[in-house]
Design a protein around this motif. Structure first.
Motif, short mmCIF file in Angstrom:
data_model
loop_
_atom_site.label_atom_id
_atom_site.label_comp_id
_atom_site.label_asym_id
_atom_site.label_seq_id
_atom_site.Cartn_x
_atom_site.Cartn_y
_atom_site.Cartn_z
N GLY A 277 11.37 5.01 -7.69
CA GLY A 277 10.52 5.67 -6.72
C GLY A 277 9.04 5.44 -6.98
O GLY A 277 8.25 5.27 -6.04
N THR A 278 8.64 5.44 -8.25
CA THR A 278 7.24 5.17 -8.60
C THR A 278 6.85 3.76 -8.20
O THR A 278 5.77 3.52 -7.65
CB THR A 278 7.02 5.37 -10.11
OG1 THR A 278 7.40 6.70 -10.48
CG2 THR A 278 5.56 5.16 -10.48
N TYR B 240 4.07 2.61 -5.21
CA TYR B 240 2.94 1.71 -5.48
C TYR B 240 2.94 0.53 -4.51
O TYR B 240 1.87 0.12 -4.02
CB TYR B 240 3.03 1.21 -6.91
CG TYR B 240 2.06 0.10 -7.24
CD1 TYR B 240 0.70 0.35 -7.38
CD2 TYR B 240 2.50 -1.22 -7.40
CE1 TYR B 240 -0.20 -0.67 -7.67
CE2 TYR B 240 1.62 -2.24 -7.70
CZ TYR B 240 0.27 -1.96 -7.83
OH TYR B 240 -0.61 -2.98 -8.13
N LEU B 241 4.11 0.00 -4.21
CA LEU B 241 4.19 -1.20 -3.36
C LEU B 241 4.05 -0.89 -1.88
O LEU B 241 3.65 -1.77 -1.11
CB LEU B 241 5.52 -1.92 -3.61
CG LEU B 241 5.72 -2.50 -5.02
CD1 LEU B 241 7.12 -3.08 -5.17
CD2 LEU B 241 4.68 -3.58 -5.33
N GLU C 228 2.17 2.01 4.30
CA GLU C 228 0.84 1.57 4.69
C GLU C 228 0.67 0.09 4.40
O GLU C 228 1.11 -0.38 3.35
CB GLU C 228 -0.23 2.36 3.94
CG GLU C 228 -0.20 3.85 4.21
CD GLU C 228 -1.12 4.63 3.30
OE1 GLU C 228 -1.92 5.43 3.80
OE2 GLU C 228 -1.05 4.43 2.07
N PRO C 229 0.05 -0.66 5.29
CA PRO C 229 -0.15 -2.09 5.03
C PRO C 229 -1.07 -2.32 3.84
O PRO C 229 -1.97 -1.53 3.57
CB PRO C 229 -0.77 -2.60 6.34
CG PRO C 229 -1.42 -1.39 6.94
CD PRO C 229 -0.53 -0.23 6.56
N ARG D 277 1.20 8.30 -2.49
CA ARG D 277 1.93 7.86 -3.68
C ARG D 277 2.40 9.04 -4.52
O ARG D 277 3.55 9.09 -4.97
CB ARG D 277 1.04 6.93 -4.52
CG ARG D 277 0.82 5.56 -3.89
CD ARG D 277 -0.16 4.73 -4.69
NE ARG D 277 -0.24 3.36 -4.19
CZ ARG D 277 -1.10 2.44 -4.62
NH1 ARG D 277 -1.96 2.75 -5.58
NH2 ARG D 277 -1.08 1.22 -4.10
N VAL D 278 1.51 10.00 -4.71
CA VAL D 278 1.86 11.17 -5.51
C VAL D 278 2.98 11.96 -4.83
O VAL D 278 3.94 12.40 -5.49
CB VAL D 278 0.63 12.07 -5.72
CG1 VAL D 278 1.04 13.40 -6.36
CG2 VAL D 278 -0.40 11.36 -6.60
N ILE D 279 2.89 12.13 -3.53
CA ILE D 279 3.92 12.89 -2.79
C ILE D 279 5.28 12.22 -2.92
O ILE D 279 6.30 12.88 -3.16
CB ILE D 279 3.52 13.04 -1.30
CG1 ILE D 279 2.34 13.99 -1.17
CG2 ILE D 279 4.71 13.54 -0.48
CD1 ILE D 279 1.77 14.07 0.24
#
Length: 516
Positions: free
Chosen positions: A198-199, A203-204, A275-276, A212-214
């Motif tokens: 998931g991390t 990031y990707l 997000e792009p 990202r944190v959510i």
């Protein structure tokens, strides 16, 4: 030499210095890194560790064009966190805490990047550097809490479904049979796998920090809830199938299939808010590069100081361990207690064999006084190491899958030994038959750690006391003392164990101090 040559020369020297120091860290801390690899090999929970380094390399490679536009610059300020990490590695090594030394060893590799290349380069690959910490096999400390939560939810859901449940500890009984929550039911494997993947997914696929944190938080929460539902469904499958389904190997298979489905759904939902990637603008020339971008002398100086810092634990080891290498004679003579307590055949006491691995000496005796029986187990450790240590996740009173005893209660008790009073772990065990059926036989068990004369029930304090003893150049002799007797509802069990300690603790203490 023109600016372009200075630029290329700077990168070549920086990379050469980094590779040399990287190899140096791997060599000096080879035992720590090999400890990580050995856990990857033997534990399915941490097999993902083999894939972390290749993923990190790939993540760094993706940023190669942006990195190439930066100028490597040594940063002496990172020697301070490097020295701090070495300090904590030394403390972890003194206490033989694998997770502490392994985290610090990985941190050393990570800190080499900003120290050699500078923060401008390290900031570009900050996530790949962070992701490297997923290689550390960490998470076994979560077993007890996650097992408790799983048991709580499963019992609650069963009662909500109209299935009557009788629960004691992590054991519960329903009309169709008995169930228990063991390590495999805790969901730690699912949690670690979900958090790692998931991390990386966050990031990707996301660019904003809060998204990202959510998603990382979701990757923590979802597997915990999913494991609760998995445990409940498996019990219900067994219940309605007459214990023909989800009770053997298929128990594990159904669990992983369910977890895989949950993770796929989580990613499918997560992609909807992807997000792009930001378009990176790279300058076509390097006119801003100064004529002299790199200095050989600072790099050599930093490299030498780094080698000195990472070598400090071995200098300290010789100083501390040389005082701790005194040989002591051990006696394997039987432990003779005060008049009134006599050694009897072990069959007189309930059959209990605590699991403490690689002890220097082990004693498991049964003593009787006026028809009252008390079992005494002592696991004694001398010259401890990572393979032979008192406090370890492998050392337990009873295994979760023990066929004879199941813990049904854990509290804190107060023991008295003359004028000495100390806290003990008080555990109630209930006997089970070979087919898992609970019986009425129970044991009251007291457990305390003895650290060169100091007593504590806490795993953490036992580690701290052990480190203090070694830093003071004292012996690292430690032991676990376990007393057990038949549990009685009138409170006589507590009085019996206290009476045993009052009469015999001084003898046991002296026995341990003399080297056992």
């Amino acid at each position: 030499m023109n600016r372009e040559d200075n630029y290329s020369r700077g990168w070549r020297q920086s990379i050469l210095a980094f590779v040399a120091l990287f190899i140096c860290v791997l060599f000096l801390f080879r035992n720590t890194f090999w400890g990580m690899v050995s856990i990857w090999l033997r534990s399915e929970t941490f097999t993902h560790g083999f894939f972390v380094a290749p993923i990190v390399f790939w993540l760094v490679w993706r940023q190669r064009e942006l990195i190439s536009e930066k100028i490597p610059q040594v940063n002496f300020w990172f020697l301070i966190p490097l020295l701090t990490v070495i300090f904590f590695w030394s403390l972890g090594d003194l206490a033989f805490v694998n997770s502490a030394t392994q985290l610090c060893a990985v941190a050393l590799l990570v800190l080499l990047v900003p120290a050699i290349f500078g923060w401008s380069v390290a900031s570009i690959i900050i996530f790949p550097l962070f992701f490297l910490f997923f290689s550390v096999p960490l998470g076994e400390f979560l077993f007890p809490q996650l097992m408790e939560w799983t048991a709580n939810f499963t019992v609650f859901a069963l009662r909500l479904s109209g299935v009557p449940v009788y629960r004691e500890g992590l054991q519960f009984v329903i009309p169709s049979g008995n169930w228990s929550v063991v390590e495999a039911c805790s969901g730690v494997r699912y949690l670690i796998a979900s958090l790692t993947v998931g991390t990386l997914f966050a990031y990707l696929n996301y660019q904003s920090f809060h998204r990202r944190v959510i998603f990382v938080l979701i990757s923590i929460i979802v597997p915990i809830f999913a494991n609760w539902i998995r445990a409940y469904l498996i019990v219900m499958l067994g219940h309605f199938s007459g214990n023909k389904l989800a009770v053997g190997v298929d128990h594990i298979i159904y669990g992983w299939l369910f977890f895989g489905l949950v993770i796929i759904l989580m990613f499918m939902v997560g992609v909807r808010w992807a997000e792009p990637s930001r378009v990176l603008t790279i300058s076509a020339d390097r006119r801003k590069i100064p004529p002299e971008v790199f200095y050989t002398i600072p790099l050599i100086a930093l490299s030498c100081l780094t080698v000195v810092i990472i070598s400090l634990p071995y200098l300290a080891e010789k100083f501390v361990y040389s005082k701790n290498s005194l040989h002591i004679s051990r006696s394997e003579a039987p432990l003779i207690l005060n008049t009134g307590w006599s050694l009897t055949p072990e069959s007189s006491c309930a059959e209990l064999k605590p699991i403490f691995k690689n002890t220097s000496i082990e004693l498991n005796n049964c003593y009787t006084s006026n028809s009252d029986n008390v079992g005494l187990y002592i696991g004694y450790y001398h010259r401890q190491s990572y393979e032979k240590k008192l406090v370890s996740s492998d050392n337990v009173l009873v295994a979760s899958n023990d066929r004879h005893w199941a813990p049904v209660g854990l509290t804190s008790g107060q023991a008295e030994a003359g004028s000495v009073r100390f806290s003990v772990k008080a555990t109630e065990l209930r006997n089970t038959t070979a087919d898992g059926q609970l019986t009425d036989a129970r044991l009251l068990v007291w457990q305390v750690y003895w650290i060169n004369g100091m007593l504590t029930k806490s795993d953490y304090l036992a580690k701290i006391y052990s480190v203090m003893q070694r830093l003071l150049g004292q012996r690292d002799d430690s032991a676990v003392i376990i007393l057990y007797t038949e549990k009685k509802n009138d409170g006589k069990s507590i009085l019996l164990l206290n009476n045993f300690l009052n009469n015999n603790f001084d003898i046991v203490d002296e026995y341990l101090k003399n080297g056992f």
